[in-house]
Motif scaffolding. Structure first.
Motif, short mmCIF file in Angstrom:
data_model
loop_
_atom_site.label_atom_id
_atom_site.label_comp_id
_atom_site.label_asym_id
_atom_site.label_seq_id
_atom_site.Cartn_x
_atom_site.Cartn_y
_atom_site.Cartn_z
N MET A 186 -13.67 41.82 37.01
CA MET A 186 -14.49 42.77 37.77
C MET A 186 -15.85 43.05 37.16
O MET A 186 -16.73 43.59 37.83
N GLN A 187 -16.08 42.69 35.90
CA GLN A 187 -17.34 43.05 35.27
C GLN A 187 -18.54 42.45 35.97
O GLN A 187 -19.54 43.13 36.24
N TYR A 188 -18.47 41.17 36.29
CA TYR A 188 -19.64 40.49 36.87
C TYR A 188 -20.00 41.04 38.26
O TYR A 188 -21.17 41.38 38.50
N PRO A 189 -19.03 41.15 39.22
CA PRO A 189 -19.44 41.67 40.54
C PRO A 189 -19.94 43.10 40.49
O PRO A 189 -20.89 43.44 41.21
N LEU A 190 -19.35 43.94 39.67
CA LEU A 190 -19.84 45.32 39.56
C LEU A 190 -21.22 45.35 38.92
O LEU A 190 -22.09 46.15 39.30
N ARG B 270 -23.52 42.93 39.11
CA ARG B 270 -24.48 42.46 40.10
C ARG B 270 -24.77 43.55 41.13
O ARG B 270 -25.91 43.70 41.60
N LEU B 271 -23.75 44.32 41.48
CA LEU B 271 -23.95 45.43 42.41
C LEU B 271 -24.90 46.47 41.80
O LEU B 271 -25.77 47.01 42.51
N ARG C 211 -28.61 45.88 42.22
CA ARG C 211 -29.20 46.05 43.55
C ARG C 211 -29.39 47.51 43.94
O ARG C 211 -30.17 47.81 44.84
N SER D 154 -22.89 41.10 31.06
CA SER D 154 -21.58 41.47 30.57
C SER D 154 -21.55 41.35 29.05
O SER D 154 -22.07 40.39 28.48
#
Length: 404
Positions: free
Chosen positions: A249-253, A255-256, A259, A389
């Motif tokens: 989950m670290q990478y998608p959160l 990247r969010l 933005r 990360s």
């Protein structure tokens, strides 16, 4: 990516073996103390001793490494850790175990400084992110896989400690045979906690809260699983699920958070973490515990790199290494206090008290985040730094991430 991996493969193999051999020891020791009838307070104290050694080591080991060299220092640190692992099987004394855990934390900090400064020696601007990603994969996959060594103790109680010692001893080989030139350790400029708080109140307090939460989990998560009635084999699976969820989950959160206002993502992670803690405290079906545990790891593990990124958004480039180093130490202090908070909660409210305490810290962090949003403006999106990360190891990880 593969070229970056090949340039440091010997170090990554060593990291994987080290974490496979050492990453499950805190779980194993907690399980053994629980089986021996020791209370949550003593188990928490044992974990606090380890994190205390880790914190002290992060401050003190660099001069030793600089004096004797990376290879000799690494071999010495790992040799001690290997001997310590065997000592748990030989000496059944709580006071000795507490001292050994403090020493384990100290030498493990030395191991991390050696490896992370070595990786930084190899990293260049064009491959730094790939090397850091490879390091994270080796670190956490070794820790997740190593949890299953707990199951070796079903019929032979000493066997997990022996397996740990074997893996730790073998991890020396890739390092002593490496052709990578030894680096020099350059201390980062000191960064006052007052200045760090003034730059990013949510960054530093969010990091502290994350340390408390994860310190409590690492110390007592295995005790919780046993006290709700699950067998030893599922203790290992639960811990591995939490760690794996944290990696995924670290990478998608992150990247969010690039933005949107990063504070919103941090607050959301805090709120969701608190809700998941309530879920873990209430559910009793094994599959539900594993699933909610994986989600808990996903959101809780993301908080540290999110807080580092948020702090960096408020700092000049020249300040980021020192600030990130300071945040590692703040996290370590929180992790040293977390086991005692969790153990008091478990002693007072039963097994569910652990995740009730973790959830309360997460909720307090979210409320502080809401207050910060009310009294300060967000960093413009164009000025936000890219999320990266990060492991929660030593200040050298901050150097690996920020230089170049």
């Amino acid at each position: 990516m593969m070229a970056s991996f090949n340039s440091v493969r010997t170090l990554l193999v060593a990291i994987f073996m080290l974490m496979a051999g050492s990453g499950f020891l805190s779980t194993l020791i907690a399980v053994r103390l629980e089986q021996a009838g020791q209370g949550a307070l003593l188990i928490g104290l044992m974990a606090t001793s380890y994190f205390g050694g880790l914190t002290l080591g992060a401050l003190k080991v660099a001069p030793l490494i600089a004096r004797v060299g990376h290879i000799r220092a690494f071999a010495a640190f790992v040799s001690f850790y290997s001997a310590s692992s065997l000592s748990y099987a030989i000496i059944d004394n709580v006071a000795v175990w507490t001292l050994l855990r403090f020493a384990d934390g100290f030498v493990m900090s030395g191991v991390f400084v050696c490896l992370e400064s070595w990786l930084n020696r190899v990293a260049r601007p064009d491959n730094r992110s790939a090397i850091l990603a490879s390091y994270m994969i080796a670190l956490y996959s070794g820790q997740a896989v190593g949890q299953f060594l707990l199951n070796l103790g079903d019929n032979a109680p000493a066997l997990p400690f022996m397996a740990s010692a074997v893996l730790l001893s073998l991890s020396v080989l890739p390092v002593v045979l490496t052709k990578i030139q030894q680096p020099t350790i350059e201390a980062s400029a000191p960064f006052s906690l007052k200045r760090l708080y003034e730059a990013s109140p949510l960054g530093i307090l969010g990091t502290l809260a994350t340390g408390v939460m994860l310190g409590a989990f690492y110390a007592l998560g295995a005790v919780f699983v046993q006290r709700v009635g699950l067998p030893l084999s599922q203790v290992a699976l639960f811990t591995s699920c939490v760690i794996s969820g944290g990696v995924v989950m670290q990478y998608p959160l992150g990247r969010l958070s690039d933005r949107f206002d990063r504070r919103r993502v941090i607050i959301a992670c805090m709120v969701v973490t608190a809700m998941l803690c309530a879920g873990i405290a209430m559910v009793r079906e094994p599959l539900a515990i594993f699933a909610v545990g994986a989600l808990f790891g996903g959101f809780a593990f993301a908080l540290y790199p999110l807080c580092v990124a948020h702090s960096n958004d408020h700092l000049d480039e020249s300040e980021r290494v020192g600030a990130s180093s300071g945040l590692v130490l703040v996290y370590s202090v929180g992790a040293a206090g977390g086991p005692m908070l969790g153990s008091v909660a478990m002693a007072s409210f039963g097994p569910a008290g652990l995740f009730a305490a973790i959830g309360a810290i997460a909720l307090a962090g979210a409320l502080f985040g809401f207050w910060r949003m009310a009294v300060s403006k967000p960093v413009p999106e164009a000025e936000q730094q890219d999320f990266q990360s990060l492991p929660r190891t030593t200040p050298m990880a901050a150097v690996l991430e920020d230089e170049g």
